[in-house]
Write a protein that holds these residues in place. Structure first.
Motif, PDB file in Angstrom:
ATOM      1  N   VAL A  98       0.846  -1.188   0.000  1.00 36.72           N
ATOM      2  CA  VAL A  98       0.000   0.000   0.000  1.00 36.72           C
ATOM      3  C   VAL A  98       0.879   1.233   0.000  1.00 36.72           C
ATOM      4  CG1 VAL A  98      -1.800   1.276   1.228  1.00 36.72           C
ATOM      5  CG2 VAL A  98      -1.813  -1.237   1.243  1.00 36.72           C
ATOM      6  N   GLN A 110      -3.393   3.115  -5.211  1.00 30.51           N
ATOM      7  CA  GLN A 110      -2.733   3.226  -3.916  1.00 30.51           C
ATOM      8  C   GLN A 110      -2.356   1.841  -3.412  1.00 30.51           C
ATOM      9  OE1 GLN A 110      -4.681   5.665  -0.978  1.00 30.51           O
ATOM     10  NE2 GLN A 110      -2.965   5.551   0.429  1.00 30.51           N
ATOM     11  N   GLU A 136      -3.298   3.775   8.858  1.00 29.00           N
ATOM     12  CA  GLU A 136      -3.725   4.371   7.590  1.00 29.00           C
ATOM     13  C   GLU A 136      -3.770   3.297   6.501  1.00 29.00           C
ATOM     14  OE1 GLU A 136      -1.169   7.626   6.656  1.00 29.00           O
ATOM     15  OE2 GLU A 136      -1.812   8.844   8.370  1.00 29.00           O
ATOM     16  N   VAL A 140      -7.028   1.969   4.270  1.00 28.80           N
ATOM     17  CA  VAL A 140      -7.054   1.875   2.801  1.00 28.80           C
ATOM     18  C   VAL A 140      -7.511   0.482   2.373  1.00 28.80           C
ATOM     19  CG1 VAL A 140      -5.601   1.842   0.728  1.00 28.80           C
ATOM     20  CG2 VAL A 140      -5.301   3.652   2.429  1.00 28.80           C
ATOM     21  N   SER A 143     -11.187  -0.008   3.070  1.00 24.46           N
ATOM     22  CA  SER A 143     -11.991   0.750   2.110  1.00 24.46           C
ATOM     23  C   SER A 143     -12.077   0.037   0.765  1.00 24.46           C
ATOM     24  CB  SER A 143     -11.401   2.153   1.911  1.00 24.46           C
ATOM     25  OG  SER A 143     -11.478   2.909   3.102  1.00 24.46           O
TER      26      SER A 143
END
Length: 215
Positions: A98, A110, A136, A140, A143
């Motif tokens: 990532v 990403q 973080e 990601v 999501s």
């Protein structure tokens, strides 16, 4: 190996190559201005083949034991990428990583590597301090529809802020070794004095409090 044997082996390895380096009498200064008795650079494991072998075999064992349903390993950018790749090779698993931000060209990815919604992922990280950057990465992946089983890291400071963040995000982290074990092994090997251990633990418990220097 047992988990305790892994903790001690990796601690000794990191000390030997100075990936973790204690200097309580002449502290390092962080960008924030905080005085730190410890310096950590786990990237040095990549240029020490024997240590690297210990790390990757241990990661494969721990991930297999703690996250037996894992389908994909995802490294953090950039420090976790190599460890995720080598460990995935040992475990015969897909691997990706990532980015810290989406690319500004091409497909603007990403997440690099193929990831299907619903796949069970373990994030591979080299170092956990306050947990901000690795969480973080978890966000990601979630999501994108991944089921993040947890994190596997080489070393954790065990800072309360990091622990609280992990709990709030409902993310499990398993580290090969930790600050307390490394401090004990450093004293055994003569890198620091036994009486320095309490100073180091006081720093770990509250890095912003300079009181550890006066113990």
């Amino acid at each position: 190996m047992t988990r305790q044997e892994i903790n001690q082996l990796i601690a000794r390895d990191l000390l030997k190559i100075q990936a973790v380096f204690f200097r309580p009498e002449e502290p390092f200064t962080w960008a924030s201005g905080i005085k730190s008795p410890v310096y950590c650079d786990n990237r040095l494991t990549l240029t020490a083949p024997e240590v690297r072998n210990d790390v990757e075999k241990s990661l494969a064992q721990v991930i297999g034991e703690e996250y037996p349903e894992v389908e994909v390993l995802m490294g953090t950018s950039t420090a976790g990428i190599a460890h995720a790749a080598i460990t995935a090779h040992l475990m015969n698993l897909p691997m990706g990583y990532v980015r810290s931000g989406a690319k500004d060209h091409g497909r603007q990815n990403q997440i690099e590597g193929k990831l299907e919604p619903g796949q069970k992922v373990v994030v591979v990280e080299d170092l956990i301090s306050t947990g901000g950057s690795v969480l973080e990465v978890v966000d990601v992946l979630r999501s994108a529809g991944a089921e993040v089983l947890g994190i596997a890291s080489i070393f954790t400071y065990g800072m309360q802020k990091g622990i609280d963040r992990m709990n709030a995000a409902k993310v499990k982290n398993v580290s090969l070794t930790n600050f307390d074990v490394i401090a004990e092994e450093a004293a055994k090997a003569g890198y620091i004095r036994p009486e320095d251990i309490s100073r180091l633990i006081k720093f770990r418990n509250n890095p912003a409090d300079p009181g550890w220097e006066n113990l």
